[in-house]
Design an enzyme around this catalytic site. Structure first.
Site, PDB file in Angstrom:
ATOM      1  N   HIS A 185       0.301  -9.104 -15.346  1.00 23.42           N
ATOM      2  CA  HIS A 185      -0.298  -8.002 -16.126  1.00 23.42           C
ATOM      3  C   HIS A 185      -1.586  -8.453 -16.818  1.00 23.42           C
ATOM      4  O   HIS A 185      -1.886  -8.025 -17.932  1.00 23.42           O
ATOM      5  CB  HIS A 185       0.687  -7.461 -17.162  1.00 23.42           C
ATOM      6  N   ASN A 188       7.232  -0.065 -17.168  1.00 26.71           N
ATOM      7  CA  ASN A 188       6.358   0.070 -16.002  1.00 26.71           C
ATOM      8  C   ASN A 188       6.291   1.535 -15.584  1.00 26.71           C
ATOM      9  O   ASN A 188       7.042   2.374 -16.089  1.00 26.71           O
ATOM     10  CB  ASN A 188       6.910  -0.744 -14.826  1.00 26.71           C
ATOM     11  N   TYR A 226       8.957 -13.396 -23.228  1.00 21.24           N
ATOM     12  CA  TYR A 226       7.759 -12.807 -23.843  1.00 21.24           C
ATOM     13  C   TYR A 226       7.299 -13.590 -25.067  1.00 21.24           C
ATOM     14  O   TYR A 226       6.113 -13.872 -25.226  1.00 21.24           O
ATOM     15  CB  TYR A 226       7.996 -11.323 -24.173  1.00 21.24           C
TER      16      TYR A 226
HETATM   17 FE1  HDD Z   1       7.295  -8.589 -17.786  1.00 24.97          FE
HETATM   18  C1  HDD Z   1       4.271  -9.007 -19.240  1.00 24.97           C
HETATM   19  C2  HDD Z   1       6.832  -5.175 -17.779  1.00 24.97           C
HETATM   20  C3  HDD Z   1      10.228  -8.189 -16.022  1.00 24.97           C
HETATM   21  C4  HDD Z   1       7.943 -11.867 -18.157  1.00 24.97           C
HETATM   22  N1  HDD Z   1       5.818  -7.337 -18.369  1.00 24.97           N
HETATM   23  C5  HDD Z   1       4.646  -7.692 -18.962  1.00 24.97           C
HETATM   24  C6  HDD Z   1       3.874  -6.544 -19.275  1.00 24.97           C
HETATM   25  C7  HDD Z   1       4.594  -5.461 -18.853  1.00 24.97           C
HETATM   26  C8  HDD Z   1       5.827  -5.966 -18.304  1.00 24.97           C
HETATM   27  C9  HDD Z   1       4.187  -4.008 -18.952  1.00 24.97           C
HETATM   28  C10 HDD Z   1       2.486  -6.538 -19.891  1.00 24.97           C
HETATM   29  C11 HDD Z   1       2.532  -6.315 -21.373  1.00 24.97           C
HETATM   30  C12 HDD Z   1       1.120  -6.233 -21.906  1.00 24.97           C
HETATM   31  O1  HDD Z   1       0.443  -5.237 -21.617  1.00 24.97           O
HETATM   32  O2  HDD Z   1       0.711  -7.175 -22.580  1.00 24.97           O
HETATM   33  N2  HDD Z   1       8.289  -7.017 -16.988  1.00 24.97           N
HETATM   34  C13 HDD Z   1       7.988  -5.684 -17.190  1.00 24.97           C
HETATM   35  C14 HDD Z   1       9.063  -4.871 -16.685  1.00 24.97           C
HETATM   36  C15 HDD Z   1      10.004  -5.712 -16.169  1.00 24.97           C
HETATM   37  C16 HDD Z   1       9.522  -7.057 -16.383  1.00 24.97           C
HETATM   38  C17 HDD Z   1       9.111  -3.351 -16.753  1.00 24.97           C
HETATM   39  C18 HDD Z   1      11.317  -5.402 -15.532  1.00 24.97           C
HETATM   40  C19 HDD Z   1      12.113  -4.497 -15.928  1.00 24.97           C
HETATM   41  N3  HDD Z   1       8.791  -9.815 -17.168  1.00 24.97           N
HETATM   42  C20 HDD Z   1       9.928  -9.443 -16.472  1.00 24.97           C
HETATM   43  C21 HDD Z   1      10.794 -10.589 -16.325  1.00 24.97           C
HETATM   44  C22 HDD Z   1      10.154 -11.643 -16.948  1.00 24.97           C
HETATM   45  C23 HDD Z   1       8.909 -11.123 -17.465  1.00 24.97           C
HETATM   46  C24 HDD Z   1      12.139 -10.582 -15.631  1.00 24.97           C
HETATM   47  C25 HDD Z   1      10.580 -13.068 -17.113  1.00 24.97           C
HETATM   48  C26 HDD Z   1      11.802 -13.516 -17.025  1.00 24.97           C
HETATM   49  N4  HDD Z   1       6.242 -10.185 -18.494  1.00 24.97           N
HETATM   50  C27 HDD Z   1       6.736 -11.435 -18.582  1.00 24.97           C
HETATM   51  C28 HDD Z   1       5.798 -12.398 -19.287  1.00 24.97           C
HETATM   52  C29 HDD Z   1       4.593 -11.444 -19.646  1.00 24.97           C
HETATM   53  C30 HDD Z   1       5.035 -10.117 -19.084  1.00 24.97           C
HETATM   54  C31 HDD Z   1       5.477 -13.609 -18.478  1.00 24.97           C
HETATM   55  C32 HDD Z   1       3.229 -11.911 -19.208  1.00 24.97           C
HETATM   56  C33 HDD Z   1       2.286 -11.560 -20.338  1.00 24.97           C
HETATM   57  C34 HDD Z   1       3.136 -11.256 -21.431  1.00 24.97           C
HETATM   58  O3  HDD Z   1       4.446 -11.325 -21.035  1.00 24.97           O
HETATM   59  O4  HDD Z   1       2.761 -10.973 -22.548  1.00 24.97           O
HETATM   60  O5  HDD Z   1       6.370 -12.932 -20.431  1.00 24.97           O
END
Ligand code: HDD
Length: 696
Positions: free
Chosen positions: A76, A149, A363
């Protein structure tokens, strides 16, 4: 706010009295506030001599520049944030004690960041990709982050697979490409080895992943969460955002061209809508259900690869989200906003969805890496709007520091104390079991809802899913990966499998992969899963591209503009020169775009107001011809003067091609007919005439 040229960046400066100024012009200073005499030349010995280390202004300026970037998000990375508010329209006091949902009319400030998933920060907006829809509610009892999402399911069932699915989707590690696309071997290799992804595959291959704009897409909390009421009773809840403007997507050939014409298409669209006073709006809907429903449902409510069809648990609309403010500074807000799924408020809780539990770790960990320390809640975009009272202290960049002597509790000095009645209580669900690493049997069905999603689409949407699969798999170099992926499709739909196999030129459809659990063949179709069954109710919020030439009819143009604006839509004038065109009445009509920079892919519908001479000039111009031939191929409504027709012919659109989507513009009333045609959306029947894949 966006017109402001510059504001004092130091809120602690104490105001005007300290302003160093010459006349009305404030004097440039260093970060230490020292006035600067020369910002054009470094300090040197003599005219051409060596530079001097003594030049503290130069060193500070370069030092700061060198450190401008923070790590981009690992997923993202490309996003766009705006501010707004959430208004509760129906009290949820019957199921949750969450403060923001207690009474209708209650407004809560929000920050929303939309994003793509796979592309890096500098990638383009119209990648075929899932869109993030993350909402931070600044409630009176703390921040609640609903990090969702635009697709209600996910690729994987267990968070331990998240690094794998993300690595596979992003650029391949040796070459560093392809960027912002899943059309490559690594992605489909992983996916074809992960049957649990098949429901998500149907969604990502549908037009949901090429939305017209953020304003026309849904959002989903994905997981099952809990509401907890004042008595401590729990109700399961799934969250849905429904756009007021309805659903709309672009077509793939159009998306590819938009990315070249305007890589910022989605962010520009949102910025423009807010700045022109047409803030987009969504309804918040909740699906509420209890343990009894959970036990009777065909699938596990803790499995993030499943939805609960609205027919089984209807959506109750409880609020509206209005996004009405652009940010002051992209970095400060969009880049630094830190969403955490663990940020919940009293009345909202978690379930054992394994993906959600894993996210709750990921997160916070990510924010520490990105923002460099534990004090990211001091950054205004992340700071709660209610008091923060605790004894946490110090750390990098501590900016809002407590005063006074006490920094521990219990203590005999005073200060905040815990409250068993007002404080957050975790729902005391009863848990017992052996410690194991297993995938539960209740998560084993991977195809039934994929089939249900496919069956819920209109024929043209089904065609788009097959086209997208053929496109993506055609980019895979290894035939075994293509074959393995296609082998999942017979478990979803035999015809889809045969179409994709034929589209890839496979000699025959591969035998079906063996399912872990036989799919349910008769789940009923669900209309809310289709985009075209949920079209925008009107032409509101859309944009018409009006191509004009010298000699175009000024009255007709005025009528057209009035009709477009009357429908709540907007327009842009495109002309051979940005300076504009001289209309038939002698007035000079300025243009927003020169034709080369205003291709028809940027608009929902187009009109060509050409004079005979103007049409002759356009007929030799490739961008002008593309304007018409692309609008035609993308099934758009096309308004035109009679004089434009010879030019259309040269652009490859002959008289016999002209279907119900062509509207002749000669008199005032035609403008209304044109807008009425636009409101019906694309002329999908045309696609079957212009696409080779439709003919095979
Ligand atoms: Fe995630 C970012 C949505 C599963 C780990 N995720 C991130 C963002 C969104 C989502 C919208 C961007 C937020 C922003 O605008 O800053 N992610 C989802 C959805 C998931 C999902 C709807 C499933 C239902 N995510 C998911 C899993 C993991 C992560 C299973 C890890 C085990 N996601 C992350 C992260 C991020 C992230 C690596 C990257 C940047 C951030 O968190 O701030 O922690």
């Amino acid at each position: 706010m966006t017109d402001e040229v510059y504001r004092d960046r130091n809120p602690g400066a104490g105001g005007e009295t300290h302003q160093i100024a010459e006349g009305d012009t404030p004097v440039l200073t260093t970060q230490q506030g020292v006035p600067v005499a020369d910002d054009q030349n470094t300090l040197r010995v003599g005219d051409r001599g060596p530079a001097l280390l003594e030049d503290f202004h130069f060193r500070e300026k370069i030092f700061h520049f060198d450190h401008e970037r923070i790590p981009e998000r690992v997923v993202h990375a490309r996003g766009f944030g705006v501010r707004g508010y959430f208004e509760t329209t129906d009290s949820l006091a019957d199921v949750t004690r969450a403060d923001l949902f207690q009474k209708a009319g209650e407004k809560t400030e929000v920050f929303v960041r939309f994003s793509t998933v796979a592309g890096n920060k500098g990638s383009f907006d119209l990648a075929r990709d899932v869109r993030g829809f993350a909402v931070k509610f600044y409630t009176k009892e703390g921040n609640w982050d609903l990090v969702g999402n635009n697709i209600p399911v996910f690729f994987i069932q267990d968070p331990i697979k998240f690094p794998d699915v993300v690595h596979a989707a992003k650029q391949e590690p040796d070459r560093g490409f392809p960027q912002a696309q899943t059309a490559h071997d690594n992605f489909w290799d992983f996916i074809s080895l992960s049957p649990e992804s098949m429901h998500m595959v149907m969604w990502i291959m549908s037009d949901r992943t090429i939305p017209r704009s953020f304003r026309f897409m849904e959002g989903f909390g994905v997981h099952t969460f809990r509401f907890v009421d004042a008595e401590g009773r729990s109700t399961f809840v799934k969250f849905h955002w429904k756009p007021k403007l309805g659903l709309q997507s672009v077509v793939w050939n159009e998306a590819v061209k938009i990315n070249g014409a305007d890589p910022d298409f989605h962010r520009r669209d949102l910025w423009d809508a807010i700045e022109m006073g047409a803030p987009p709006e969504w309804e918040l809907g909740v699906q509420l259900f209890d343990e009894a429903f959970a036990d009777s449902f065909e699938f596990d409510i803790l499995d993030s690869t499943k939805i609960i069809p609205e027919e089984q648990v209807p959506i109750r609309v409880v609020g509206r989200l209005v996004l009405d403010q652009t940010v002051d500074n992209f970095f400060a807000e969009t880049e630094q906003v830190a969403f955490c799924t663990q940020n919940v408020v009293p009345g909202i809780g978690f379930t054992n969805d394994p993906l959600l539990q894993g996210r709750n770790f990921s997160y916070l960990d990510t924010q520490l890496k990105r923002l460099g320390g534990p004090n990211f809640t001091h950054i205004p975009v992340n700071a709660p709007r209610c008091p923060v009272m605790n004894f946490q202290q110090d750390g990098h960049m501590a900016t809002t520091n407590p005063r006074g002597r006490v920094n521990y509790e219990p203590n005999s000095w005073g200060g905040p104390r815990e409250s068993p009645t007002r404080g957050y209580r975790h729902f005391p669900s009863h848990e017992a079991g052996d410690k194991r690493q297993i995938r539960p049997e209740s998560f084993a069905d991977h195809y039934s809802q994929a089939r249900q999603f496919y069956a819920s689409q209109t024929p043209i949407e089904q065609k788009h899913i097959a086209d997208a699969l053929v496109f993506e798999l055609s980019k895979c170099e290894r035939e075994d990966i293509r074959m393995r992926m296609v082998s999942h499709l017979p478990n979803i739909d035999a015809e889809l499998a045969a179409t994709v196999a034929a589209g890839l030129g496979l000699a025959k459809t591969p035998a079906a992969a063996k399912p872990a659990k036989p799919p349910i063949a008769d789940l009923p179709p669900s209309d809310p899963l289709s985009i075209l069954k949920n079209l925008p109710p009107s032409f509101e919020g859309r944009k018409v591209g009006i191509l004009i030439t010298d000699g175009a009819d000024g009255d007709l143009l005025a009528e057209l503009i009035a009709a477009v604006e009357g429908a709540g839509a907007t327009y842009e004038i495109i002309a051979p020169k940005v300076g504009g065109a001289r209309l038939s009445d002698g007035t000079l009509q300025p243009a927003k775009q020169k034709i080369d920079g205003g291709p028809s892919v940027l608009y929902d519908a187009v009109a060509v107001l050409a004079s005979a001479d103007g049409a002759a000039l356009l007929a030799v111009d490739k961008p002008a011809k593309d304007f018409v031939s692309d609008a035609f191929a993308h099934c758009k409504v096309i308004g035109h003067t009679a004089e434009a027709l010879p030019f259309f012919e040269k652009a490859g659109v002959a008289a016999e091609d002209m279907d119900a989507g062509f509207v002749a513009l000669a008199k005032a009333a035609d403008a209304t007919t044109f807008v009425a045609a636009c409101a019906k959306g694309r002329v999908w029947a045309r696609e079957l005439e212009v696409d080779l894949d439709a003919m095979s």
